[in-house]
Design a protein around this motif. Structure first.
Motif, PDB file in Angstrom:
ATOM      1  N   ILE A 320       0.844  -1.205   0.000  1.00 31.04           N
ATOM      2  CA  ILE A 320       0.000   0.000   0.000  1.00 31.04           C
ATOM      3  C   ILE A 320       0.875   1.250   0.000  1.00 31.04           C
ATOM      4  CG2 ILE A 320      -0.209   0.088   2.532  1.00 31.04           C
ATOM      5  CD1 ILE A 320      -3.154   0.951   2.127  1.00 31.04           C
ATOM      6  N   ARG A 322       0.526   4.909   0.912  1.00 30.57           N
ATOM      7  CA  ARG A 322      -0.403   5.792   1.620  1.00 30.57           C
ATOM      8  C   ARG A 322      -0.458   7.185   0.981  1.00 30.57           C
ATOM      9  NH1 ARG A 322      -4.161   3.182   4.975  1.00 30.57           N
ATOM     10  NH2 ARG A 322      -3.111   1.728   6.360  1.00 30.57           N
ATOM     11  N   GLN A 325      -2.772   6.933  -1.879  1.00 30.33           N
ATOM     12  CA  GLN A 325      -4.134   6.865  -1.347  1.00 30.33           C
ATOM     13  C   GLN A 325      -4.605   8.254  -0.900  1.00 30.33           C
ATOM     14  OE1 GLN A 325      -4.716   4.917   2.514  1.00 30.33           O
ATOM     15  NE2 GLN A 325      -6.616   4.006   1.777  1.00 30.33           N
ATOM     16  N   LYS A 326      -3.730   8.941  -0.204  1.00 31.31           N
ATOM     17  CA  LYS A 326      -4.061  10.288   0.304  1.00 31.31           C
ATOM     18  C   LYS A 326      -4.393  11.227  -0.857  1.00 31.31           C
ATOM     19  CE  LYS A 326      -3.762  12.034   4.197  1.00 31.31           C
ATOM     20  NZ  LYS A 326      -4.962  11.916   5.056  1.00 31.31           N
ATOM     21  N   TYR A 331      -7.910   5.068  -4.905  1.00 30.52           N
ATOM     22  CA  TYR A 331      -8.701   5.189  -3.675  1.00 30.52           C
ATOM     23  C   TYR A 331      -8.032   4.457  -2.527  1.00 30.52           C
ATOM     24  CZ  TYR A 331     -13.305   5.685  -1.329  1.00 30.52           C
ATOM     25  OH  TYR A 331     -14.350   6.026  -0.506  1.00 30.52           O
ATOM     26  N   THR A 332      -7.356   3.350  -2.871  1.00 32.61           N
ATOM     27  CA  THR A 332      -6.779   2.475  -1.849  1.00 32.61           C
ATOM     28  C   THR A 332      -5.298   2.678  -1.632  1.00 32.61           C
ATOM     29  OG1 THR A 332      -6.358   0.894  -3.606  1.00 32.61           O
ATOM     30  CG2 THR A 332      -8.354   0.545  -2.275  1.00 32.61           C
TER      31      THR A 332
ATOM     32  N   ASP B  40      -4.577  12.893  10.427  1.00 33.72           N
ATOM     33  CA  ASP B  40      -4.943  12.356   9.113  1.00 33.72           C
ATOM     34  C   ASP B  40      -3.861  11.465   8.497  1.00 33.72           C
ATOM     35  OD1 ASP B  40      -7.405  13.571   9.265  1.00 33.72           O
ATOM     36  OD2 ASP B  40      -6.785  15.349   8.154  1.00 33.72           O
ATOM     37  N   GLY B  41      -2.941  10.956   9.323  1.00 35.10           N
ATOM     38  CA  GLY B  41      -1.918  10.032   8.823  1.00 35.10           C
ATOM     39  C   GLY B  41      -2.472   8.620   8.717  1.00 35.10           C
ATOM     40  N   PRO B  42      -1.632   7.698   8.291  1.00 34.05           N
ATOM     41  CA  PRO B  42      -2.089   6.313   8.106  1.00 34.05           C
ATOM     42  C   PRO B  42      -2.598   5.692   9.411  1.00 34.05           C
ATOM     43  CG  PRO B  42       0.078   6.622   7.132  1.00 34.05           C
ATOM     44  CD  PRO B  42      -0.224   7.865   7.916  1.00 34.05           C
ATOM     45  N   PRO B  43      -3.712   4.974   9.365  1.00 35.69           N
ATOM     46  CA  PRO B  43      -4.181   4.239  10.544  1.00 35.69           C
ATOM     47  C   PRO B  43      -3.236   3.078  10.862  1.00 35.69           C
ATOM     48  CG  PRO B  43      -5.597   3.817   8.641  1.00 35.69           C
ATOM     49  CD  PRO B  43      -4.590   4.830   8.208  1.00 35.69           C
ATOM     50  N   ARG B  45      -2.724  -0.844  13.050  1.00 31.97           N
ATOM     51  CA  ARG B  45      -3.386  -1.980  13.680  1.00 31.97           C
ATOM     52  C   ARG B  45      -3.040  -2.015  15.164  1.00 31.97           C
ATOM     53  NH1 ARG B  45      -1.204  -4.642   9.043  1.00 31.97           N
ATOM     54  NH2 ARG B  45      -2.833  -5.278   7.564  1.00 31.97           N
ATOM     55  N   PHE B  78      -8.075  -0.908   8.683  1.00 29.37           N
ATOM     56  CA  PHE B  78      -6.658  -0.582   8.539  1.00 29.37           C
ATOM     57  C   PHE B  78      -6.366  -0.028   7.148  1.00 29.37           C
ATOM     58  CE2 PHE B  78      -2.533  -1.956   6.847  1.00 29.37           C
ATOM     59  CZ  PHE B  78      -1.690  -1.221   7.665  1.00 29.37           C
ATOM     60  N   PHE B  79      -7.058  -0.560   6.126  1.00 31.26           N
ATOM     61  CA  PHE B  79      -6.815  -0.088   4.760  1.00 31.26           C
ATOM     62  C   PHE B  79      -7.594   1.195   4.456  1.00 31.26           C
ATOM     63  CE2 PHE B  79      -5.734  -4.625   4.539  1.00 31.26           C
ATOM     64  CZ  PHE B  79      -4.440  -4.494   4.070  1.00 31.26           C
ATOM     65  N   GLY B  80      -8.280   1.706   5.483  1.00 29.53           N
ATOM     66  CA  GLY B  80      -9.164   2.853   5.288  1.00 29.53           C
ATOM     67  C   GLY B  80      -8.442   4.145   4.935  1.00 29.53           C
ATOM     68  N   ARG B  81      -9.247   5.087   4.424  1.00 32.11           N
ATOM     69  CA  ARG B  81      -8.765   6.439   4.115  1.00 32.11           C
ATOM     70  C   ARG B  81      -9.029   7.313   5.334  1.00 32.11           C
ATOM     71  NH1 ARG B  81      -8.312   7.477  -1.266  1.00 32.11           N
ATOM     72  NH2 ARG B  81      -8.705   9.681  -0.842  1.00 32.11           N
ATOM     73  N   ASN B  82      -7.975   7.899   5.883  1.00 31.88           N
ATOM     74  CA  ASN B  82      -8.126   8.761   7.053  1.00 31.88           C
ATOM     75  C   ASN B  82      -8.398  10.177   6.562  1.00 31.88           C
ATOM     76  OD1 ASN B  82      -8.129   9.867   9.565  1.00 31.88           O
ATOM     77  ND2 ASN B  82      -5.986   9.390  10.053  1.00 31.88           N
ATOM     78  N   ARG B  88     -12.543   6.212   6.487  1.00 26.86           N
ATOM     79  CA  ARG B  88     -13.465   5.756   5.463  1.00 26.86           C
ATOM     80  C   ARG B  88     -13.025   4.384   4.967  1.00 26.86           C
ATOM     81  NH1 ARG B  88     -17.117   8.437   2.232  1.00 26.86           N
ATOM     82  NH2 ARG B  88     -16.366  10.563   2.596  1.00 26.86           N
TER      83      ARG B  88
END
Lengths: 421, 421, 421
Positions: A320, A322, A325-326, A331-332, B40-43, B45, B78-82, B88
């Motif tokens: 991934i 990021r 994605q940002k 989107y991912t 707003d950085g990467p989430p 786990r 975890f793969f979500g958009r922050n 999201r």
């Protein structure tokens, strides 16, 4: 949402399980032709529905699919010698032809009739259009082979390994609304008839599902306010694990039909078989195939050499990015359409716990597929043929179209949904 | 020694287990501030007590801790958009704020109220002094946050990954006599007031344990015959898994208070959180931090990059140097104080079988901790608050001192054992 | 074929299992002398019958074999300090001698008698001819040590790690007919008295089995039509897991006797111990040892450094060379006689399911071994000594010979089957 019991019932595929028994009533993709490229070449391992087999191409060019273990003392026939129309176990030299008969048993007395009483389990095989299929149900009860359009015209096939239960993989494939999000890419905005853009513009399709003799036909209807039009994407779900979908493709003016079969390797892993052809039935060019397969993230360059496993996988968070994605470039932040599918589907856990889910109206196709699969389990338990298992052909294709909002879509698309071969 | 039943009862932490339920009544360290460095950085786990979560820092800089699986169809967040104050899910675009509310559901009809009926489980968060804490118990029942001295003055925190049940890790930490052996080093012999030397000279401390409202206070009293003095090391055990200890440190004349929290990731792995500060409450210098962290074997250079896992681990026998062990340069041949702890504690097996042990008088603190933990299990089962869970502060600190042998130690050290903030 | 119950009964070796209890009535190889090369050197891990031990050579040069876990709080004694006739746990300094007595307990009061009440389980040890044996049964009930010829004359020993249940490994070793196939090599055809050629010419030996007080003696009789002779290979099976076999060797005119012991590490892995000596009892030359060990695929160059694990293993399909297999250069395409054995035996699965097998007349020795092993289980359950467990010597050796077809082979070979020491 499913009960714990039904979640077990619908996902587990080993011998003796309800779904395992139901799936053993259909023809199942076992491997690609490219995995057995030559007569008398090396045998290969095949794992399906939680059991192990060995496949080989014999001297006549026919494929044999047999039980992994030699019936003598259980050595794997994978290490066998593929000789003159038979696979010979290297442990004691017992040799079996593709029908499972023992044709040589050199460590027993010449006069012995033991050989005639020993068989290795062997399964019927159909090879067509780059794929090798088998029937793992009771001997002699194989139904007609279900012909589909892609098998009978110039098409392209490939496959990918996925580390999740087959059902959550298939549900992801049936699901039409996710493509508006998971697969969104910035660079697709703005083309004239760009379905990804259309999908991005209307992320909440209305689903319509119609049961058929092969499974069901369904459509995601996306209303485009500005144009007062509907963007309709019509699909077919073919029992037990096939889907047909339309895809504009990356080649202008040369739309494709594509599809998948989600084949359980065991409870926690599956093969995703992929096929595609041009709606025009002209052959795909080498460049078109390369472009599509790379876009989907399943080109040989995307795979660990010698396997069908993506270099982007759970071990490395699918590589991934990021920042990408940002920025919304994707989107991912994950490269490859099908790799994006794999990432979210594998992230649900090896066997997703459907007691926890919250389904909405966008999940109607998934709900219907589960209903048919659970019905198939019951049918087989009660001695009936499950839906679609006796069909000799499934003569449909998928389509997508822009249709005036006040016009019934099925009338307009009917002709486009019929196969041509 | 514990019965098999009590060993299960006290070690297992999953949902529904007695100890799991008890631990879910306390505030628990979830991660370090450094793991979520920017809004707003990467989430990331988070796994705690056998369950999976995702943490993210939202646009306002506040941390959210939510259930790993999207409530829709279970994709990992975890793969979500922050994005703009919410995480999201990339599968269908559902967005949740840090309180768990679903604030956008773009794949469903605009007029739908489904969104208002869906939540992702979210947990309260306190962030203080470089650590992020959470409460995993029933919604709305979080007790006051338990302030301690190290959180309210300049201090340093870090953490280490350990592949063993949390309890045997914590028991090793409470244990005072092992430091005379496991951590012995030749080069420490001969300094003036060198506690490691004092410990080496008197390896058999007499233990004294006093129950308190937060857990217990205890001391290891080492009699030094030649000087007719006692070397007293006084500790605090704070329910459910914290310890405070005195440490002279490697910086002459700048003694520290240090401590750990042993936080169960699941039954077979745990986080060891580490903190330290100067007794003087002056800030530690960069060099002091570097020196200490290297001596403990938990400096970033000691870790596999991108993880909190030591490069020295069970897979490589902690890089044991048998020659160094033989010569006595170190007692174990293993570099790093905490790596030595990890080696012996992991070598006990994933969950140590306490039916096999033989405890002596040096193990009194361990015995008392188990008693309080089993009591906490029963309290929670019977609807009572477990010990210490309702405290808003734990205003104590640890100390060590040389005291004339005929003088009661607690009188002499009392003032040194009170926190100052 | 075995029932599911008997297959469990005969394969599982953990404490409390029927076969585990039976095996704990015999002396068992624990490790090679080369693994403990020096007094006071590093201790080593030993896993046998599903349980963990630590071995060390003390100051007197004697080997101690003790329970893995320190009786205090369970740290592994593998990390211990091997000091002046005892192994000292690094956790709290408790020290144990090779008999298991606690000889120092420095973290408890000097006057304490706790030390005298604590022992670590220790097991009797015999070291002879390069191997270290132990008895894991009840304390004080060790039977006489069973002397064999190879232990009392110049011989060579080695060992290999195998990832399968011990029984299918041993069955493969007892099996005489497989050598005509699995180990066939093109380059062995055509020598004057070349046993591999003789075996290739007559792959279907007639088996004869005679029960003895140590197990059974058996022979594979291969009829050679052209010469009107029988090629007889006579073996001994020594309870519970030893075999003696004749081997012409790769050195012209210097035939050997060789053998194996298949020792369960746990249910799913085993050690294959290997030994050999010249029938003449002259020492093997360095070159002979090198040649043999390389041919068997168990030379140090064939192993992953620092282990007894073959570089060719299941992870890499034993580096099978399909072209060499196709050409017949070797029958399997796999290098190394014993690696070929390992490949087929591991391919049967971790514990082979004998309900699926089909045994023929060539499997008589295997059938007899199972019968004796199941009998041993029952004997131990009923309080009797199992077969062969009380013997102080097993004075036999294996042989092979060409004998006129009309002559009874045993008369001709009798003298050759007696040990000479």
């Amino acid at each position: 949402m499913l009960s714990k019991e039904n979640n077990e019932r619908i996902t587990r595929v080993g011998p003796g399980t309800p779904m395992g028994q139901a799936l053993r009533r259909y023809w199942i993709p076992a491997l690609l032709t490219e995995e057995l490229p030559e007569a008398d070449g090396p045998p290969v391992r095949v794992r399906l529905l939680g059991e192990d087999y060995v496949a080989f191409r014999d001297t006549e060019g026919q494929v044999g699919l047999v039980w992994n273990h030699c019936p003598h003392r259980g050595a794997s026939l994978f290490f066998g010698r593929n000789e003159e129309n038979g696979l010979r176990c290297v442990y004691h030299g017992w040799k079996f032809n593709r029908h499972g008969a023992c044709v040589d048993m050199p460590n027993e007395p010449e006069e012995s009739s033991f050989k005639d009483r020993v068989k290795v389990a062997a399964f019927p095989v159909v090879e067509q259009a780059g794929m090798i299929w088998t029937f793992l149900g009771p001997e002699g009860e194989a139904p007609p082979f279900p012909q589909m359009e892609w098998m009978n015209i110039p098409s392209f096939v490939s496959k990918s390994y996925q580390k999740s239960n087959w059902l959550q993989a298939m549900e992801g494939g049936l699901d039409t609304s996710h493509s508006s999000f998971l697969h969104r890419q910035t660079d697709s905005i703005g083309k004239s008839f760009d379905p990804k853009n259309l999908r991005a513009r209307a992320g909440n399709p209305k689903l319509e599902v119609v049961r058929t003799e092969y499974g069901f036909r369904y459509a995601g209807v996306r209303h485009l306010k500005d144009e007062n039009q509907n963007y309709v994407r019509a699909y077919h779900y073919v029992m037990p694990f096939h889907q047909m979908r339309s895809h504009q493709g990356w080649s202008e003016g040369r739309p494709t039909v594509q599809g998948h079969a989600w084949v359980p390797i065991d409870d926690e892993t599956c093969w995703v078989y992929n096929w595609m052809y041009l709606r025009s039935q002209e052959p795909l060019t080498h460049e078109e195939i390369e472009t599509e397969e790379r876009a989907f993230g399943r080109h040989p360059d995307d795979l660990i050499p010698g396997t069908y496993i993506s270099k982007q996988n759970a071990e490395n968070n699918y590589l991934i990015d990021r920042a990408a994605q940002k920025s919304g470039l994707t989107y991912t932040g994950i490269h490859g359409i099908n790799t994006q599918d794999m990432a979210v589907q594998e992230s649900m856990g090896p066997i997703y716990d459907r007691t926890q889910e919250h389904l909405g109206t966008a999940d109607l196709a998934i709900i219907q597929a589960r209903r048919l699969l659970l019905e198939a389990c019951t049918d087989v338990e009660q001695g009936r043929y499950p839906l679609g298992s006796q069909l000799a052909e499934v003569p449909v294709r998928a389509a997508e179209m822009l249709i005036p909002a006040d016009q019934p879509w099925y009338e307009s698309m009917k002709d486009e949904l019929a196969a041509r071969w």
